[in-house]
Design a protein around this motif. Sequence first.
Motif, PDB file in Angstrom:
ATOM      1  N   VAL A   1      13.144   6.352   9.685  1.00 28.15           N
ATOM      2  CA  VAL A   1      12.517   5.342   8.978  1.00 28.15           C
ATOM      3  C   VAL A   1      13.200   3.915   9.251  1.00 28.15           C
ATOM      4  O   VAL A   1      14.435   3.879   9.002  1.00 28.15           O
ATOM      5  N   ASP A   2      12.674   2.894   9.547  1.00 23.12           N
ATOM      6  CA  ASP A   2      13.294   1.693   9.770  1.00 23.12           C
ATOM      7  C   ASP A   2      13.415   0.847   8.495  1.00 23.12           C
ATOM      8  O   ASP A   2      12.642   0.864   7.498  1.00 23.12           O
ATOM      9  N   LEU A   3      14.464   0.663   8.190  1.00 23.75           N
ATOM     10  CA  LEU A   3      15.122  -0.108   6.826  1.00 23.75           C
ATOM     11  C   LEU A   3      15.390  -1.570   7.074  1.00 23.75           C
ATOM     12  O   LEU A   3      16.129  -1.827   8.252  1.00 23.75           O
ATOM     13  N   THR A   4      14.854  -2.417   6.409  1.00 19.76           N
ATOM     14  CA  THR A   4      15.482  -3.766   6.509  1.00 19.76           C
ATOM     15  C   THR A   4      16.490  -4.063   5.770  1.00 19.76           C
ATOM     16  O   THR A   4      17.160  -3.228   4.955  1.00 19.76           O
ATOM     17  N   LEU A   5      16.963  -5.198   5.875  1.00 19.27           N
ATOM     18  CA  LEU A   5      18.463  -5.645   5.159  1.00 19.27           C
ATOM     19  C   LEU A   5      18.113  -5.688   3.696  1.00 19.27           C
ATOM     20  O   LEU A   5      19.053  -5.354   2.730  1.00 19.27           O
ATOM     21  N   VAL A   6      16.786  -6.029   3.346  1.00 17.54           N
ATOM     22  CA  VAL A   6      16.385  -5.994   1.804  1.00 17.54           C
ATOM     23  C   VAL A   6      16.456  -4.561   1.440  1.00 17.54           C
ATOM     24  O   VAL A   6      16.878  -4.456   0.095  1.00 17.54           O
ATOM     25  N   ASP A   7      15.834  -3.682   2.020  1.00 22.70           N
ATOM     26  CA  ASP A   7      16.121  -2.277   1.667  1.00 22.70           C
ATOM     27  C   ASP A   7      17.546  -1.766   1.541  1.00 22.70           C
ATOM     28  O   ASP A   7      17.817  -1.192   0.622  1.00 22.70           O
ATOM     29  N   VAL A   8      18.362  -2.211   2.463  1.00 20.34           N
ATOM     30  CA  VAL A   8      19.700  -1.889   2.203  1.00 20.34           C
ATOM     31  C   VAL A   8      20.475  -2.426   1.113  1.00 20.34           C
ATOM     32  O   VAL A   8      21.226  -1.611   0.570  1.00 20.34           O
ATOM     33  N   LYS A   9      20.227  -3.642   1.067  1.00 27.38           N
ATOM     34  CA  LYS A   9      20.784  -4.296  -0.059  1.00 27.38           C
ATOM     35  C   LYS A   9      20.411  -3.876  -1.510  1.00 27.38           C
ATOM     36  O   LYS A   9      21.218  -3.620  -2.448  1.00 27.38           O
ATOM     37  N   SER A  10      19.091  -3.298  -1.511  1.00 27.19           N
ATOM     38  CA  SER A  10      18.885  -2.555  -2.727  1.00 27.19           C
ATOM     39  C   SER A  10      19.572  -1.478  -3.209  1.00 27.19           C
ATOM     40  O   SER A  10      19.537  -0.979  -4.181  1.00 27.19           O
ATOM     41  N   LEU A  11      19.773  -0.605  -1.842  1.00 27.39           N
ATOM     42  CA  LEU A  11      20.552   0.554  -1.962  1.00 27.39           C
ATOM     43  C   LEU A  11      21.834   0.320  -2.544  1.00 27.39           C
ATOM     44  O   LEU A  11      22.419   0.963  -3.464  1.00 27.39           O
TER      45      LEU A  11
ATOM     46  N   VAL B   1       0.796  -1.208  -0.064  1.00 22.57           N
ATOM     47  CA  VAL B   1       0.030   0.015  -0.003  1.00 22.57           C
ATOM     48  C   VAL B   1       0.720   1.308  -0.043  1.00 22.57           C
ATOM     49  O   VAL B   1       0.734   2.040  -0.751  1.00 22.57           O
ATOM     50  N   THR B   2       1.716   1.485   0.837  1.00 28.42           N
ATOM     51  CA  THR B   2       2.664   2.512   1.161  1.00 28.42           C
ATOM     52  C   THR B   2       3.922   2.577   0.095  1.00 28.42           C
ATOM     53  O   THR B   2       4.387   3.932  -0.367  1.00 28.42           O
ATOM     54  N   GLY B   3       4.261   1.500  -0.348  1.00 27.19           N
ATOM     55  CA  GLY B   3       5.345   1.500  -1.262  1.00 27.19           C
ATOM     56  C   GLY B   3       6.728   1.310  -0.647  1.00 27.19           C
ATOM     57  O   GLY B   3       7.835   1.414  -1.158  1.00 27.19           O
ATOM     58  N   GLY B   4       6.629   0.992   0.659  1.00 27.57           N
ATOM     59  CA  GLY B   4       7.937   0.969   1.425  1.00 27.57           C
ATOM     60  C   GLY B   4       8.504   2.402   1.726  1.00 27.57           C
ATOM     61  O   GLY B   4       7.952   3.127   1.583  1.00 27.57           O
ATOM     62  N   PRO B   5       9.705   2.333   2.453  1.00 29.69           N
ATOM     63  CA  PRO B   5      10.408   3.522   2.753  1.00 29.69           C
ATOM     64  C   PRO B   5      10.722   4.642   1.783  1.00 29.69           C
ATOM     65  O   PRO B   5      11.279   5.521   2.064  1.00 29.69           O
ATOM     66  N   TRP B   6      10.514   4.037   0.647  1.00 33.94           N
ATOM     67  CA  TRP B   6      11.123   4.868  -0.577  1.00 33.94           C
ATOM     68  C   TRP B   6       9.937   6.006  -1.139  1.00 33.94           C
ATOM     69  O   TRP B   6      10.176   6.720  -1.677  1.00 33.94           O
TER      70      TRP B   6
ATOM     71  N   ILE C   1      16.277   9.093  -0.877  1.00 34.32           N
ATOM     72  CA  ILE C   1      16.993   8.027  -1.595  1.00 34.32           C
ATOM     73  C   ILE C   1      18.327   8.386  -2.005  1.00 34.32           C
ATOM     74  O   ILE C   1      19.392   7.758  -1.543  1.00 34.32           O
ATOM     75  N   ASP C   2      18.559   9.543  -2.496  1.00 31.77           N
ATOM     76  CA  ASP C   2      19.843  10.229  -2.990  1.00 31.77           C
ATOM     77  C   ASP C   2      20.870  10.328  -1.586  1.00 31.77           C
ATOM     78  O   ASP C   2      21.703  10.138  -1.558  1.00 31.77           O
TER      79      ASP C   2
END
Length: 307
Positions: free
Chosen positions: A243-253, A162-167, A178-179
Amino acid sequence: MSVEAVELTVEAKKLHETMLVRGKGVYTQQELVELCGFEDTAHFMEHAQIILNKGLMKLMEQSESNEDGEKQVLFSPVSEQEAAKIKNMNSDEAIVYSHIEASGREGIWTKTIKAKTNLHQHIVLRCLKSLESQSYIKSVKSVKFPTRKIYMLYHLTPSIDVTGGPWFTDSELDTDFIDSLLIVIWKFVAQKTYPQCFRNRGFLPNGLKQYSYPAEQINGMGSILPNLNEINSFIVKSGITTVDLTLVDVKSLCTVLEYDEKLEEIAGGRYRATWQSVLEAGGGKVVGEEVYKPQDDVTFNILDSYR
């Protein structure tokens, strides 16, 4: 005497409290018979019916059929506060609320509510307005369906779908956020990869000099290269974002930085910065020396790379 006036039996209270304390969303009949020590299913249903009449339990149907092709009935506890809330609703509001509740963190579209309840649109909108004014439900924006009005229970956090996540912020891709994170992550990894890359002169622990050579080329220094957990820990401790980031979020960055040729993933899931990215950022240069001059004025030998 109305069913509402019937007092809870000791067994019924125990049944209700056990369901809440255990913390599960749903229970099978057999589970509850065993947990509460009922003699048989008939004894269980006698007291379960009292809870159902009080609105302290809901019946649900298992999504998948058993071996006989039948769907098992499940029992879900309802807190006294929630039961009192629903009791004060009119019949239309209770129906609308039940469908919103069933949608969970995904939420439900107003058009879907109308189709499922078979209520006139005017009645649905009136119920939604009443429930929202009492903070029982809330409307949220959906990244997937920005033109739809989605409703969910007030206390729930919308799912990432729904929210699109932290981005995303207010359903819009937050490119500035993101930048900023990309810059922070790259510089953290760069300083771990080339510990003195943003200083003119300096020394590493144990007196090791480091101007332009990567950490893993110095004996014993390769272990300082960070992995995803360490990068995430740095972000959390630095307070850069709430914003709480998961390891998946960090991996994507990190993957974005790899595509930009600023990071490289090496064995063991660790990351190092590319030398070119350091140079482009104005780092790694030593006053009075050429960028690619060997460290400590050691004469360059082509065989060095093969020793």
